[in-house]
Design a protein around this motif. Structure first.
Motif, PDB file in Angstrom:
ATOM      1  N   TYR A 197      -6.009   8.371   3.058  1.00  0.00           N
ATOM      2  CA  TYR A 197      -7.387   7.870   3.052  1.00  0.00           C
ATOM      3  C   TYR A 197      -7.524   6.477   2.442  1.00  0.00           C
ATOM      4  CZ  TYR A 197      -8.712  12.590   4.434  1.00  0.00           C
ATOM      5  OH  TYR A 197      -8.831  13.780   5.113  1.00  0.00           O
ATOM      6  N   ALA A 198      -6.474   5.696   2.539  1.00  0.00           N
ATOM      7  CA  ALA A 198      -6.533   4.309   2.083  1.00  0.00           C
ATOM      8  C   ALA A 198      -5.758   3.456   3.072  1.00  0.00           C
ATOM      9  CB  ALA A 198      -5.952   4.168   0.681  1.00  0.00           C
ATOM     10  N   LYS A 199      -6.126   2.203   3.174  1.00  0.00           N
ATOM     11  CA  LYS A 199      -5.497   1.310   4.146  1.00  0.00           C
ATOM     12  C   LYS A 199      -5.115  -0.013   3.497  1.00  0.00           C
ATOM     13  CE  LYS A 199      -7.092   0.793   8.424  1.00  0.00           C
ATOM     14  NZ  LYS A 199      -7.951   0.354   9.571  1.00  0.00           N
ATOM     15  N   ILE A 200      -3.967  -0.544   3.904  1.00  0.00           N
ATOM     16  CA  ILE A 200      -3.540  -1.871   3.482  1.00  0.00           C
ATOM     17  C   ILE A 200      -3.258  -2.708   4.723  1.00  0.00           C
ATOM     18  CG2 ILE A 200      -1.595  -3.166   2.501  1.00  0.00           C
ATOM     19  CD1 ILE A 200      -1.486  -1.206   0.237  1.00  0.00           C
ATOM     20  N   GLU A 201      -3.710  -3.946   4.698  1.00  0.00           N
ATOM     21  CA  GLU A 201      -3.467  -4.895   5.778  1.00  0.00           C
ATOM     22  C   GLU A 201      -2.890  -6.173   5.181  1.00  0.00           C
ATOM     23  OE1 GLU A 201      -7.318  -5.355   7.432  1.00  0.00           O
ATOM     24  OE2 GLU A 201      -7.218  -3.538   8.652  1.00  0.00           O
ATOM     25  N   VAL A 202      -1.927  -6.750   5.874  1.00  0.00           N
ATOM     26  CA  VAL A 202      -1.324  -7.993   5.403  1.00  0.00           C
ATOM     27  C   VAL A 202      -0.667  -8.694   6.586  1.00  0.00           C
ATOM     28  CG1 VAL A 202       0.840  -6.823   4.796  1.00  0.00           C
ATOM     29  CG2 VAL A 202       0.291  -9.016   3.729  1.00  0.00           C
ATOM     30  N   ILE A 203      -0.665 -10.007   6.575  1.00  0.00           N
ATOM     31  CA  ILE A 203       0.018 -10.796   7.598  1.00  0.00           C
ATOM     32  C   ILE A 203       1.233 -11.442   6.948  1.00  0.00           C
ATOM     33  CG2 ILE A 203      -0.124 -12.798   9.122  1.00  0.00           C
ATOM     34  CD1 ILE A 203      -3.057 -12.181   9.544  1.00  0.00           C
ATOM     35  N   ILE A 241      -6.354  -9.481  -7.395  1.00  0.00           N
ATOM     36  CA  ILE A 241      -7.151 -10.709  -7.424  1.00  0.00           C
ATOM     37  C   ILE A 241      -8.636 -10.366  -7.500  1.00  0.00           C
ATOM     38  CG2 ILE A 241      -7.735 -12.848  -6.240  1.00  0.00           C
ATOM     39  CD1 ILE A 241      -5.056 -12.715  -4.843  1.00  0.00           C
ATOM     40  N   THR A 242      -9.075  -9.472  -6.610  1.00  0.00           N
ATOM     41  CA  THR A 242     -10.477  -9.054  -6.612  1.00  0.00           C
ATOM     42  C   THR A 242     -10.570  -7.550  -6.422  1.00  0.00           C
ATOM     43  OG1 THR A 242     -10.779  -9.307  -4.216  1.00  0.00           O
ATOM     44  CG2 THR A 242     -11.196 -11.252  -5.587  1.00  0.00           C
ATOM     45  N   ASN A 243     -11.686  -6.988  -6.853  1.00  0.00           N
ATOM     46  CA  ASN A 243     -11.954  -5.566  -6.706  1.00  0.00           C
ATOM     47  C   ASN A 243     -13.456  -5.365  -6.616  1.00  0.00           C
ATOM     48  OD1 ASN A 243     -11.996  -2.718  -6.892  1.00  0.00           O
ATOM     49  ND2 ASN A 243     -12.147  -2.857  -9.124  1.00  0.00           N
ATOM     50  N   GLN A 244     -13.931  -4.945  -5.441  1.00  0.00           N
ATOM     51  CA  GLN A 244     -15.363  -4.766  -5.253  1.00  0.00           C
ATOM     52  C   GLN A 244     -15.635  -3.734  -4.167  1.00  0.00           C
ATOM     53  OE1 GLN A 244     -17.480  -8.315  -4.098  1.00  0.00           O
ATOM     54  NE2 GLN A 244     -19.485  -7.428  -4.539  1.00  0.00           N
ATOM     55  N   ASP A 245     -16.429  -2.717  -4.494  1.00  0.00           N
ATOM     56  CA  ASP A 245     -16.859  -1.711  -3.520  1.00  0.00           C
ATOM     57  C   ASP A 245     -15.688  -1.122  -2.743  1.00  0.00           C
ATOM     58  OD1 ASP A 245     -19.458  -2.104  -4.295  1.00  0.00           O
ATOM     59  OD2 ASP A 245     -19.883  -3.564  -2.719  1.00  0.00           O
ATOM     60  N   TYR A 246     -14.661  -0.674  -3.447  1.00  0.00           N
ATOM     61  CA  TYR A 246     -13.506  -0.006  -2.844  1.00  0.00           C
ATOM     62  C   TYR A 246     -12.676  -0.927  -1.963  1.00  0.00           C
ATOM     63  CZ  TYR A 246     -16.229   3.841  -4.628  1.00  0.00           C
ATOM     64  OH  TYR A 246     -16.945   4.657  -5.469  1.00  0.00           O
ATOM     65  N   ASN A 247     -12.914  -2.215  -2.094  1.00  0.00           N
ATOM     66  CA  ASN A 247     -12.103  -3.226  -1.415  1.00  0.00           C
ATOM     67  C   ASN A 247     -11.374  -4.037  -2.477  1.00  0.00           C
ATOM     68  OD1 ASN A 247     -13.130  -3.333   1.644  1.00  0.00           O
ATOM     69  ND2 ASN A 247     -14.890  -2.967   0.301  1.00  0.00           N
ATOM     70  N   ILE A 286      -4.814  -7.787  -3.286  1.00  0.00           N
ATOM     71  CA  ILE A 286      -3.654  -7.741  -4.167  1.00  0.00           C
ATOM     72  C   ILE A 286      -2.671  -8.811  -3.704  1.00  0.00           C
ATOM     73  CG2 ILE A 286      -1.765  -6.313  -5.019  1.00  0.00           C
ATOM     74  CD1 ILE A 286      -3.483  -3.863  -4.308  1.00  0.00           C
ATOM     75  N   TYR A 287      -2.199  -9.596  -4.642  1.00  0.00           N
ATOM     76  CA  TYR A 287      -1.318 -10.709  -4.285  1.00  0.00           C
ATOM     77  C   TYR A 287       0.123 -10.377  -4.638  1.00  0.00           C
ATOM     78  CZ  TYR A 287       0.126 -15.566  -3.654  1.00  0.00           C
ATOM     79  OH  TYR A 287       0.727 -16.707  -3.220  1.00  0.00           O
ATOM     80  N   GLN A 337       3.464 -14.336  -2.354  1.00  0.00           N
ATOM     81  CA  GLN A 337       2.728 -15.337  -1.605  1.00  0.00           C
ATOM     82  C   GLN A 337       1.956 -14.783  -0.426  1.00  0.00           C
ATOM     83  OE1 GLN A 337       5.202 -18.809  -1.217  1.00  0.00           O
ATOM     84  NE2 GLN A 337       5.505 -18.595  -3.392  1.00  0.00           N
ATOM     85  N   TYR A 338       1.760 -13.468  -0.421  1.00  0.00           N
ATOM     86  CA  TYR A 338       0.939 -12.838   0.608  1.00  0.00           C
ATOM     87  C   TYR A 338      -0.214 -12.075  -0.038  1.00  0.00           C
ATOM     88  CZ  TYR A 338       4.932 -13.548   3.772  1.00  0.00           C
ATOM     89  OH  TYR A 338       5.955 -14.082   4.522  1.00  0.00           O
ATOM     90  N   PRO A 339      -1.447 -12.245   0.478  1.00  0.00           N
ATOM     91  CA  PRO A 339      -2.546 -11.410   0.004  1.00  0.00           C
ATOM     92  C   PRO A 339      -2.574 -10.090   0.787  1.00  0.00           C
ATOM     93  CG  PRO A 339      -3.385 -13.108   1.468  1.00  0.00           C
ATOM     94  CD  PRO A 339      -1.894 -13.346   1.340  1.00  0.00           C
ATOM     95  N   PHE A 340      -2.548  -8.974   0.077  1.00  0.00           N
ATOM     96  CA  PHE A 340      -2.658  -7.646   0.673  1.00  0.00           C
ATOM     97  C   PHE A 340      -4.102  -7.183   0.523  1.00  0.00           C
ATOM     98  CE2 PHE A 340       1.748  -8.147   0.094  1.00  0.00           C
ATOM     99  CZ  PHE A 340       2.461  -7.117   0.688  1.00  0.00           C
ATOM    100  N   TYR A 341      -4.697  -6.762   1.632  1.00  0.00           N
ATOM    101  CA  TYR A 341      -6.068  -6.260   1.579  1.00  0.00           C
ATOM    102  C   TYR A 341      -6.016  -4.735   1.518  1.00  0.00           C
ATOM    103  CZ  TYR A 341     -10.744  -4.929   3.137  1.00  0.00           C
ATOM    104  OH  TYR A 341     -11.983  -4.360   3.240  1.00  0.00           O
TER     105      TYR A 341
END
Length: 214
Positions: A130-136, A58-64, A67-68, A71-75
């Motif tokens: 060295y990467a992290k994903i967060e999702v609820i 969905i978005t990509n900015q400054d290594y952030n 990802i959808y 029906q869940y957004p993954f950060y």
């Protein structure tokens, strides 16, 4: 070779929820880190990774990135600074969480931490390579979300030449890019703010096709 590296994705992300739900979180992590996914289809400045079918950036900015999927957004946050500086970290497992586990495979390390937020909401935080994903997610979707996350994180490949150039230009040393990827629990509030922003992502034309994983 392609069939081998896609074994994990094919077994868990394509075969359906039934086989996935029969696996433990430990076995999902083990197969994920040992899958050695060497193909990539997503390219960024200083790194690249494999985005499983059915997931959409969905978005990509400054290594952030957001990802959808399902029906869940993954950060996703990729900590190129810690990678370049070879930062070491030891995660301490805790029984205060729904699930807490250290991830260790060869020279790669990380952790999976899942917190019960109540009302059938679980905050999944997974760091690896060295990467992290967060999702609820809801409890029934925990294993699927972990399978997606570890598939992405394991596939991240860094470009030392590009990162070295960026470091030389001090691009990665600005305060805007400071982020302690190894901190746990404290990042939840930032993630929740992101969820509020993308929770209304309901454009039917952009929602990924999830027919393969019902």
């Amino acid at each position: 070779m392609k069939k081998i590296v896609l074994l994990f994705v094919a077994l868990f992300l394509v075969s359906g929820c039934s086989s996935l739900q029969n696996e433990s979180l430990d076995s999902i992590l083990k197969m994920g880190v040992e899958s050695n996914i060497s193909i990539t289809n997503t390219y960024r400045t200083g790194y690249k990774y494999y985005l499983p079918k059915g997931m959409k950036n969905i978005t990509n900015q400054d290594y952030n990135e957001v990802i959808y999927s399902d029906q869940y957004p993954f950060y996703l946050y990729v900590d190129v600074v810690s990678y370049f500086n070879h930062v070491q970290y030891q995660y301490k497992e805790s029984n205060q969480y729904y699930f807490s586990r250290t991830i260790q495979y060869k020279d790669f390390y990380g952790y999976l931490q899942i917190k019960n937020l109540g009302n059938d909401k679980y905050f999944v935080e997974i760091m690896y390579n060295y990467a992290k994903i967060e999702v609820i997610v809801a409890e029934k979707d925990i294993k699927k979300s972990v399978a997606y996350a570890i598939a992405i994180l394991q596939s991240v490949t860094y470009n030392d030449t590009v990162l070295g150039s960026l470091m030389g230009d001090n691009v990665l040393n600005s305060n805007e890019l400071e982020f302690d990827i190894f901190e746990t629990a404290k990042s939840e509030s930032n993630y929740l703010e992101m969820v509020e922003q993308y929770d209304q992502y309901t454009d039917s034309n952009d929602v990924p096709d999830m027919d393969f994983i019902k």
